[in-house]
Scaffold this motif. Structure first.
Motif, short mmCIF file in Angstrom:
data_model
loop_
_atom_site.label_atom_id
_atom_site.label_comp_id
_atom_site.label_asym_id
_atom_site.label_seq_id
_atom_site.Cartn_x
_atom_site.Cartn_y
_atom_site.Cartn_z
N ASN A 138 0.85 -1.18 0.00
CA ASN A 138 0.00 0.00 0.00
C ASN A 138 0.89 1.24 0.00
OD1 ASN A 138 0.92 0.22 2.64
ND2 ASN A 138 -0.98 -0.52 3.56
N SER A 139 0.28 2.42 0.01
CA SER A 139 1.06 3.65 -0.08
C SER A 139 1.88 3.91 1.17
CB SER A 139 0.13 4.84 -0.36
OG SER A 139 -0.87 4.94 0.64
N ARG A 140 1.62 3.15 2.25
CA ARG A 140 2.36 3.29 3.50
C ARG A 140 3.57 2.35 3.53
NH1 ARG A 140 -1.89 2.60 6.82
NH2 ARG A 140 -1.33 0.45 7.31
N TYR A 141 3.80 1.61 2.44
CA TYR A 141 4.92 0.66 2.32
C TYR A 141 4.67 -0.65 3.08
CZ TYR A 141 8.17 4.00 0.11
OH TYR A 141 8.79 4.87 -0.74
N ASP A 142 3.44 -0.91 3.55
CA ASP A 142 3.16 -2.21 4.13
C ASP A 142 3.18 -3.26 3.03
OD1 ASP A 142 2.71 -1.26 6.75
OD2 ASP A 142 0.65 -0.72 6.25
N VAL A 143 3.87 -4.38 3.26
CA VAL A 143 3.87 -5.48 2.30
C VAL A 143 2.66 -6.36 2.61
CG1 VAL A 143 5.15 -7.46 1.42
CG2 VAL A 143 6.38 -5.41 2.12
N LEU A 144 1.67 -6.35 1.72
CA LEU A 144 0.41 -7.05 1.96
C LEU A 144 0.46 -8.49 1.47
CD1 LEU A 144 -2.01 -4.19 0.83
CD2 LEU A 144 -1.08 -4.61 3.12
N ALA A 145 1.25 -8.76 0.45
CA ALA A 145 1.42 -10.12 -0.08
C ALA A 145 2.69 -10.13 -0.91
CB ALA A 145 0.21 -10.53 -0.92
N TYR A 146 3.25 -11.32 -1.11
CA TYR A 146 4.48 -11.42 -1.89
C TYR A 146 4.64 -12.84 -2.41
CZ TYR A 146 6.12 -13.08 2.70
OH TYR A 146 6.25 -13.74 3.90
#
Length: 306
Positions: free
Chosen positions: A149-157
């Motif tokens: 997201n725009s906050r740099y949280d990695v949501l999936a990879y």
């Protein structure tokens, strides 16, 4: 909008404001929040939270004072909350109540929505991450790819990304934030060749994105944590630099396969600058071969991770 089934939601609670009295949205929210908390409190047994039942218990479920004690809030304050008093509720208190009342992900989202607050903790299952997106991440392999997201949280990879900068599976979900990792995680930091420049550019992009979220508790809590845990971040943050999103070639020193030269591209998943798919394509044949080696190693260890 909250998806899924939420226990204890039987409609909108409307306060009695007298003949001809209009009920505002905030008052409706307070009464619905109070009803939701009471319902969940009454359906949690003492044994579920490690408390003795006792012989004289007549209250179904937990008592108010027990919820207050377990959540580290005042009994009077919590009573006011269940009485729909007009009081301010912090995200920290909401988080504590969600844990005490053993709310599932849908109920937790409903709690924060009723309180008109933003949950600062990334959900273990984000509605943005659909099965189709997870399949897309997998199909991109051996290219490293993730959704942020725009906050740099990695949501999936995908699996290759999971070993690109560090062993991301070993990082707690609440710490899977690229801004946090590049300033506090030594394995992540050692993988980036141009570390100082990258930290400066990421902080500048973070500042630009935060302009649209200045009152967002999740953004403010992340900023507070970054300033508290990283002197380096505090220094670059005080420069007040701002840059926009852009593609560029990046150099990584991967601990398994060595130097990688990759082209970073953001693929936005909506009309606004919200969640995006981040991809890394090899800039040369040597990097392509090394990515295939990294993918083979990662594929033997794990599946794509939401």
């Amino acid at each position: 909008m909250v998806t899924g089934v939420t226990r204890g939601v039987t409609g909108v609670g409307v306060a009695d404001t007298g003949a001809g009295g209009a009920v505002g949205e905030s008052e409706i929210r307070r009464h619905e929040l109070a009803a939701f908390l009471r319902h969940r409190r009454e359906h949690i047994t003492p044994e579920q939270v490690g408390l003795p039942r006792g012989r004289r218990r007549r209250t179904p479920g937990l008592r108010r004072e027990e919820v207050a004690q377990l959540s580290s809030v005042g009994v009077t304050w919590y009573t006011w909350l269940e009485q729909a008093r007009d009081i301010q509720v912090s995200v920290q208190v909401l988080d504590a109540l969600a844990r005490t009342l053993m709310l599932d992900s849908n109920e937790r989202a409903h709690l924060f929505q009723l309180a008109a607050a933003v949950d600062p903790t990334p959900a273990s299952r984000c509605p943005t991450i659909t099965p189709a997106l997870l399949q897309t991440l997998e199909q991109l392999e051996p290219l490293p790819a993730c959704i942020q997201n725009s906050r740099y949280d990695v949501l999936a990879y995908n699996r290759t990304y999971g070993l690109l900068l560090c062993d991301l599976d070993e990082v707690p979900p609440e710490d899977r934030n690229c801004m946090l990792l590049i300033t506090t995680n030594e394995q992540w930091r050692s993988s980036i060749v141009l570390l100082d420049e990258t930290v400066r550019l990421m902080a500048a992009k973070f500042r630009g994105s935060m302009a649209g979220h200045l009152a967002d508790p999740a953004w403010k809590m992340l900023l507070k944590r970054l300033c508290a845990e990283s002197e380096e971040f505090r220094e670059v943050w005080e420069r007040h630099e701002v840059v926009g999103a852009r593609s560029k070639t990046k150099l990584f020193d991967n601990r398994y396969v060595g130097r990688l030269t990759l082209v970073h591209t953001d693929l936005w998943l909506g009309p606004g600058e919200g969640p995006r798919m981040v991809t890394y394509a090899p800039a040369d044949e040597e990097s392509r071969g090394r990515l295939e080696e990294l993918h083979a190693l990662a594929a033997s260890r794990r599946s794509p991770r939401p």
